[in-house]
Scaffold this active site. Structure first.
Site, PDB file in Angstrom:
ATOM      1  N   ASP A  51       0.864  -1.186   0.000  1.00 43.10           N
ATOM      2  CA  ASP A  51       0.000   0.000   0.000  1.00 43.10           C
ATOM      3  C   ASP A  51       0.895   1.228   0.000  1.00 43.10           C
ATOM      4  OD1 ASP A  51      -2.467  -1.254   0.157  1.00 43.10           O
ATOM      5  OD2 ASP A  51      -2.279  -1.547   2.315  1.00 43.10           O
ATOM      6  N   ASP A 327      -4.555  -3.322   5.194  1.00 37.71           N
ATOM      7  CA  ASP A 327      -4.974  -2.843   6.516  1.00 37.71           C
ATOM      8  C   ASP A 327      -6.477  -3.009   6.743  1.00 37.71           C
ATOM      9  OD1 ASP A 327      -5.592  -0.900   4.649  1.00 37.71           O
ATOM     10  OD2 ASP A 327      -4.233   0.616   5.465  1.00 37.71           O
ATOM     11  N   ASP A 331      -9.278  -6.061   2.793  1.00 33.37           N
ATOM     12  CA  ASP A 331      -7.981  -6.534   2.290  1.00 33.37           C
ATOM     13  C   ASP A 331      -7.719  -7.988   2.692  1.00 33.37           C
ATOM     14  OD1 ASP A 331      -7.342  -4.157   1.087  1.00 33.37           O
ATOM     15  OD2 ASP A 331      -6.223  -3.367   2.800  1.00 33.37           O
TER      16      ASP A 331
HETATM   17  P1  ATP Z   1      -3.869   3.801   0.080  1.00 28.64           P
HETATM   18  O1  ATP Z   1      -4.613   2.742  -0.635  1.00 28.64           O
HETATM   19  O2  ATP Z   1      -2.455   3.931  -0.369  1.00 28.64           O
HETATM   20  O3  ATP Z   1      -4.050   3.816   1.551  1.00 28.64           O
HETATM   21  P2  ATP Z   1      -5.704   5.972  -0.102  1.00 28.64           P
HETATM   22  O4  ATP Z   1      -5.713   6.433   1.312  1.00 28.64           O
HETATM   23  O5  ATP Z   1      -5.703   7.048  -1.155  1.00 28.64           O
HETATM   24  O6  ATP Z   1      -4.462   5.156  -0.500  1.00 28.64           O
HETATM   25  P3  ATP Z   1      -8.351   5.062   0.263  1.00 28.64           P
HETATM   26  O7  ATP Z   1      -8.354   5.227   1.735  1.00 28.64           O
HETATM   27  O8  ATP Z   1      -9.053   3.912  -0.349  1.00 28.64           O
HETATM   28  O9  ATP Z   1      -6.920   4.995  -0.328  1.00 28.64           O
HETATM   29  O10 ATP Z   1      -8.953   6.399  -0.321  1.00 28.64           O
HETATM   30  C1  ATP Z   1      -9.302   6.513  -1.686  1.00 28.64           C
HETATM   31  C2  ATP Z   1      -9.471   7.980  -2.029  1.00 28.64           C
HETATM   32  O11 ATP Z   1     -10.571   8.504  -1.285  1.00 28.64           O
HETATM   33  C3  ATP Z   1      -8.307   8.845  -1.659  1.00 28.64           C
HETATM   34  O12 ATP Z   1      -7.330   8.870  -2.672  1.00 28.64           O
HETATM   35  C4  ATP Z   1      -8.946  10.193  -1.477  1.00 28.64           C
HETATM   36  O13 ATP Z   1      -9.108  10.836  -2.724  1.00 28.64           O
HETATM   37  C5  ATP Z   1     -10.301   9.837  -0.922  1.00 28.64           C
HETATM   38  N1  ATP Z   1     -10.328   9.934   0.528  1.00 28.64           N
HETATM   39  C6  ATP Z   1      -9.505   9.380   1.403  1.00 28.64           C
HETATM   40  N2  ATP Z   1      -9.842   9.650   2.668  1.00 28.64           N
HETATM   41  C7  ATP Z   1     -10.943  10.400   2.598  1.00 28.64           C
HETATM   42  C8  ATP Z   1     -11.800  11.008   3.547  1.00 28.64           C
HETATM   43  N3  ATP Z   1     -11.591  10.890   4.856  1.00 28.64           N
HETATM   44  N4  ATP Z   1     -12.843  11.721   3.106  1.00 28.64           N
HETATM   45  C9  ATP Z   1     -13.075  11.836   1.813  1.00 28.64           C
HETATM   46  N5  ATP Z   1     -12.331  11.309   0.863  1.00 28.64           N
HETATM   47  C10 ATP Z   1     -11.272  10.605   1.238  1.00 28.64           C
END
Ligand code: ATP
Length: 602
Positions: A51, A327, A331
């Site tokens: 990740d 995490d 997953d």
């Molecule tokens: P990774 O998979 O590396 O953890 P990530 O945090 O970007 O990456 P997700 O948590 O699935 O993955 O989030 C997907 C997308 O959703 C993010 O790229 C962001 O654009 C949006 N996002 C993440 N957190 C929030 C939040 N708290 N509120 C709104 N949108 C969010």
């Protein structure tokens, strides 16, 4: 039978102890092994799917850029549409890192969330979901007016915007406005920033139901923020180490493709944007086609947890030993399918931790790489200990066998027990403590189908066992037929002891010390022990202890009597030791020849 019986027992004990010590070492370095078999598999790892957020990066976000005409409204929307809260005592936000960055951003602009949330009270919400990639909240102000804020991935939120805030005016969304929003999004993402969009919606009445379908439509674009999430400083060197160790690192993220590409380029995971693919693009490819194309991609962006399972399965179908981090609850299937499922100790859910083979206490990619190195070291050390023990036991069996064929008794049972206990076990355990060899992360991963005897271990056991036998028999014959007459004629004539006893004493000292010297040979199965950096203090300790105890047995009279051995004088002691030490130059010579042959083959 004593010599043969000692083999499985000694091997099992040594392997168990070496594994246990290795696992303890790993846990000290933040890699907690949940399944012992993972240690062996770690050494074979060829692919590490990781990740991005929190594992490759620090998950410490700060807003550094924005786009939009009303920054106050943008920051208010971002802050109020977050579950993070501002802690006055700590003077910082607490909660999920992305949301903390947004609350801190508003706070820096003088927009105190603790005040704002009383002015615009949250009355309903549609929580964040990584599938939708957005969240929405509905607020009522002091006058009873209702407003909705939505924040999330720009590409997703923009699809639901029919209006945009330009200056102070709400206008209909046009292709031109959309293009300029997307251009700003790309400019920020290309700088490796994580970009979030905020939108608003004035409401006449509270939504009938808080569902994405009912709430997240007909939105008005407010602005974008770009936040930096610095890469962990130790990750770049760890990725370079992966490269030299023949391991391919792969980044998987829910984040935007441009952000993912920029970070992957910074880290050296890819050199070209064509090596990145999005989850949506992946959906267009059939499983069969993906299996052939999987080698092309090292970055997966905007993925869903189901994509991770496809990625892991495709690599495994190619026969690659694959590690996968995860995490969230979703997953769990990909972690379970991977050869090494890696759970996150800090941010991971219990579900993923329970199916993982290994847990990273610090959520850090570099810890996986160091665990791979440790896995390789442990496997190497087990091979060293096994080769040492088998060659030693073989030499005991062969010495007795040939002595019996030649019509004499070379050892008594007590001698074999002593050798097995003192000169076999301690050095074998000390070999288990051996530090990693210099090239441990410069060689390709071991083939997982390869047996423990691969790479010439069987041959080495045979020739080294035979060699120690020859040296031992030579020592016996020298003692019995030459030194007995030379130094002990009177003692033998008086019946104090026999020429055979002197032969046995010589053979006993030679075999015991030959095994100790041979343990030093085993510090490297192929490399020269004279060019190795550092010393194995455990081996020196085991060697010194064995030397001391064995010397006592052949030099202190009452011990000689108890062991039915003749007392050795200095010359005899020197000859027996001289014969024993021969094992070092001979094995070094064989290793040198083997290295030359391998070089020629390469
Ligand atoms: P990774 O998979 O590396 O953890 P990530 O945090 O970007 O990456 P997700 O948590 O699935 O993955 O989030 C997907 C997308 O959703 C993010 O790229 C962001 O654009 C949006 N996002 C993440 N957190 C929030 C939040 N708290 N509120 C709104 N949108 C969010």
């Amino acid at each position: 039978s004593l010599a043969v019986a000692a083999i499985p027992e000694g091997l099992a004990t040594v392997v168990t102890i070496v594994l246990s010590i290795g696992v303890t070492n790993m846990s000290k370095r933040n890699a907690i092994i949940r399944k012992l078999t993972a240690v062996e598999t770690l050494g074979c790892t060829q692919i590490i799917c990781s990740d991005k957020t929190g594992t490759l990066t620090q998950n410490k976000m700060t807003v550094v850029d924005h786009y939009g005409d009303d920054e106050t409204l943008l920051a208010t929307a971002m802050s109020l549409c977050s579950d993070a809260e501002f802690d006055v005592n700590e003077n910082t936000a607490v909660g999920e890192p992305t949301e903390c960055a947004l609350v801190n951003y508003a706070q820096k602009l003088g927009l105190d969330k603790n005040v704002q949330k009383t002015q615009l009270v949250r009355i309903g919400e549609v929580p964040f979901d990584s599938g939708r990639k957005m969240m929405s909240t509905v607020h009522r102000d002091e006058n009873g007016s209702l407003i909705q804020f939505t924040k999330g991935a720009p590409d997703e939120v923009l699809k639901r915007c029919s209006k945009a805030l330009v200056g102070n005016t709400v206008v209909a969304m046009t292709d031109e406005i959309r293009a300029s929003i997307l251009a700003s999004n790309k400019a920020m993402a290309d700088q490796a920033l994580r970009v979030l969009m905020a939108a608003k919606k004035e409401l006449d009445a509270e939504p009938a139901e808080y569902t994405p379908e009912a709430v997240e439509n007909d939105l008005c674009f407010v602005g974008l923020v770009g936040m930096i999430d610095p890469v962990r400083p130790e990750v770049k060197p760890a990725i370079d180490e992966c490269r030299s160790a023949g391991i391919r690192p792969i980044m998987i993220t829910g984040d935007h493709k441009d952000t993912a590409v920029a970070i992957a380029m910074q880290l050296g995971i890819i050199t070209d944007a064509s090596q990145a693919i999005t989850g949506a693009e992946l959906d267009e490819i059939s499983d069969e086609d993906f299996e052939t194309a999987v080698e092309k991609y090292s970055v997966y962006a905007r993925v869903q947890p189901e994509h991770k399972t496809r990625i892991v399965n495709a690599w495994r179908k190619k026969g690659k030993v694959t590690a996968m981090t995860g995490d969230g609850v979703n997953d769990a299937p990909s972690i379970k399918n991977a050869d090494i499922g890696v759970g996150m100790g800090i941010t991971g859910t219990d579900v993923t931790k329970n199916v993982a083979d290994m847990i990273l206490a610090d959520d850090n990619f570099a810890t996986i790489v160091s665990a791979v190195g440790e896995g390789r070291r442990i496997y190497d050390n087990i091979r060293k200990a096994i080769q040492f023990l088998l060659a030693s036991n073989l030499s005991e069996v062969l010495s007795i066998f040939f002595a019996t064929l030649l019509g004499f008794t070379i050892f008594q049972p007590v001698h074999l027990l002593w050798i097995n206990l003192i000169t076999d076990c301690f050095p074998a355990l000390a070999l288990g403590m051996e530090k990693p060899e210099a090239d441990v992360m410069n060689r390709k991963p071991r083939d997982s189908k390869e047996g423990i005897f691969a790479g010439g271990l069987g041959f080495a056991v045979a020739y080294q066992g035979a060699l120690v036998t020859l040296i031992t028999l030579a020592s016996y014959l020298i003692g019995r037929y030459w030194l007995a007459d030379l130094h002990h004629a009177a003692a033998i004539a008086s019946g104090a002891y026999s020429a055979e006893m002197l032969g046995t004493s010589m053979a006993f000292l030679t075999l015991s010390m030959c095994e100790i010297f041979h343990a030093f040979n085993m510090r490297s199965l192929r490399g020269s022990i004279f060019t190795m950096k550092g010393q194995n203090k455990w081996l020196w300790g085991a060697g010194a202890l064995s030397l001391l105890l064995t010397t006592a047995v052949v030099e202190i009279d009452f011990l000689c009597n108890a062991f039915e051995l003749a007392h050795l004088d200095l010359m005899e002691y020197g000859i027996a030791m001289g014969l024993a030490i021969l094992i070092i130059p001979i094995v070094e010579l064989v290793k040198l020849i083997q290295r030359q042959v391998e070089k020629k083959k390469a």
